[in-house]
Design an enzyme around this catalytic site. Structure first.
Site, PDB file in Angstrom:
ATOM      1  N   ASP B  12      47.804  63.119  63.355  1.00 53.25           N
ATOM      2  CA  ASP B  12      46.550  63.844  63.133  1.00 53.25           C
ATOM      3  C   ASP B  12      46.895  65.300  62.854  1.00 53.25           C
ATOM      4  OD1 ASP B  12      45.286  61.533  63.700  1.00 53.25           O
ATOM      5  OD2 ASP B  12      44.286  62.214  65.536  1.00 53.25           O
ATOM      6  N   ASP B 131      36.596  51.387  59.864  1.00 53.28           N
ATOM      7  CA  ASP B 131      36.417  51.499  61.317  1.00 53.28           C
ATOM      8  C   ASP B 131      35.392  50.449  61.725  1.00 53.28           C
ATOM      9  OD1 ASP B 131      38.122  53.652  61.252  1.00 53.28           O
ATOM     10  OD2 ASP B 131      36.544  55.164  61.326  1.00 53.28           O
TER      11      ASP B 131
END
Lengths: 214, 257
Positions: B12, B131
């Site tokens: 990230d 997702d």
């Protein structure tokens, strides 16, 4: 100082290839070029490509490059990568049959569905990831690359040259297909040496010290 | 001899810095994406994925520079996800040296974007990130729905149908994250992974929930995934990528060692 031209015709990630070439041989002058005159000035030429074959052929034609690539193949080492390899063949099944450069006689075929392995499981298309490259003949570009090393692939079509003697290496998915071919000054690979870590850099380094067949 | 299953560490990145802590002994600056990527490359990562979590779009340019720097030193495939909304976003990332881009919310908002992107740049570089959250009740056949905005916003889209549609629109790969498992360290949602992997002809990367090395192998064997993605177990140096590969190989999985 020797030079290598990476042909820029709007298809693909040329910067990765240029960076990998520079990393493999820091003392070589790497140029990304579109101008046919500059391509023919380089000592060696890399012909890359990703995307669809029809767009690729169209872009080559628009840029006046088919003849240039033929001239390169006759006069100095040429490395075809991925779609750049496929474009060298006679024609491709992709995009409802596309005529290619016919520098190496043969065809580009789609992996037939369903693609089943020995356990009866369906293999995914594109063939994506690290697979083993089985060298079928000695070649200066295989120097210091162990037999069956893994290189990074991503493609849905593969080449089938008419002349079996040009096959430099095969990969199984699940049947063996030609993943590298060698023909005079041409060496062409289906995998991406610029994304295949050390073995890939070694292959690029070998190319940059290869003087070709002529 | 066959195609190796892939292990993909995910980083990230917020405004050019790796966040969520990376603990490597031999690293000077754990926030430097280049240094972390180089380390994963040395350990044998098959690809590296960067997720740009920068909040402000003004700072997106930073990610382009990160990709440029990493691509100049690390010669394995690089994927960039987060904030990819236009063809121009894709072009910039590919030109910087990314090999693939992950498209998530933009695909849900406008599925045609995936088709256009695949036509323009080739399917090989279009990863659709999904997702999904389970919506079936215990005892019912598995059913999962697509969520956006970090799992907060339901879309009403069935995950299996959506994955098939995205493959038909030209996606080259699916990055599948279970929102139920993400961050739990309980392992992948194997039913979800298997349902999607068996439904689509393209490769599927399993993500969300890895807590140990057996989970990675489970994702391949029981989940039928083609690749496994993990963040925290590698960041905190609990396990190296090489250990993960040895563990997978011991369970009969083909890996690049």
């Amino acid at each position: 100082m020797s030079s290598v031209a990476v042909i820029d015709y709007g298809m693909g990630n040329l910067h990765s290839i240029a960076k990998a070439l520079q990393h493999a041989s820091p003392d070589v002058e790497v140029r990304i070029v579109a101008d046919p005159r500059l391509i023919l000035q380089a000592d060696r030429v890399v012909f890359p490509g990703v995307g669809a074959i029809r767009d690729c052929m169209q872009a080559l034609t628009d840029a006046g490059l088919p003849e240039v690539i033929r001239q390169v193949a006759e006069s100095r080492p040429l490395l075809g990568i991925c779609l750049g390899m496929q474009a060298l063949l006679t024609d491709s099944e992709e995009n409802d049959h596309t005529r290619c450069l016919n520098v190496v006689p043969g065809h580009v075929l789609h992996f037939t569905r369903p693609l089943l392995n020995q356990h009866g499981e369906t293999l995914k298309i594109p063939h994506m990831g690290w697979n083993q490259v089985h060298q079928r003949q000695p070649h200066p570009l295989w120097r210091n690359i162990p037999q069956d090393s893994r290189f990074y692939f991503v493609h849905s079509y593969y080449v089938q040259p008419d002349d079996q003697s040009v096959i430099a290496a095969v990969t199984e998915y699940p049947d063996p297909f030609t993943c590298a071919l060698s023909c005079g000054n041409i060496f062409a690979v289906q995998f991406h040496p610029e994304k295949s870590q050390e073995v890939g850099l070694q292959l690029l380094k070998n190319f940059l010290s290869w003087d070709g067949a002529s | 001899m066959s195609l190796a299953k892939r292990i993909i560490p995910c980083l990230d990145v917020d405004n050019g810095r790796v966040v969520k802590g990376v603990k490597f002994v031999a690293i000077r600056d754990a926030g430097d994406p280049v240094e972390v990527a180089r380390r994963y490359d040395q350990e044998g990562a098959d690809e590296i994925t960067f997720l740009d979590i920068t909040a402000s779009s003004d700072d997106r340019e930073t990610m382009v520079h990160v990709v440029e720097e990493v691509a100049g030193e690390v010669f394995i495939p690089l994927t960039v996800g987060g904030g990819i909304r236009t063809l121009d976003d894709i072009r910039r990332m590919l030109n910087a040296g990314a090999d693939k881009v992950g498209i998530n919310t933009a695909a849900v908002c406008n599925p045609e974007f995936v088709r256009e992107a695949a036509r323009r740049f080739g399917s090989q570089c279009i990863v659709v990130a999904i997702d999904a959250k389970q919506v079936s009740l215990p005892g019912e056949p598995g059913r999962w729905e697509i969520f956006t905005h970090g799992g907060r916003k339901p879309t009403g889209l069935d995950a299996v149908a959506w994955a098939k549609k995205m493959a038909a629109y030209g996606a080259g790969e699916i990055l599948l994250t279970s929102m139920d498992r993400d961050g739990t360290r309980q392992g992948f949602d194997l039913s979800l992974t298997r349902a999607i992997s068996e439904a689509v002809p393209i490769p599927v990367i399993a993500s969300g929930g890895v807590g140990n090395l057996q989970h990675l192998a489970d994702g391949i064997i029981a989940g039928k995934a083609d690749a496994v993605l993990a963040a925290s177990i590698f960041h905190f140096a609990e396990y190296t990528i090489r250990q993960a590969k040895v563990c997978m190989a011991a369970r009969g999985i083909e890996v690049r060692l």
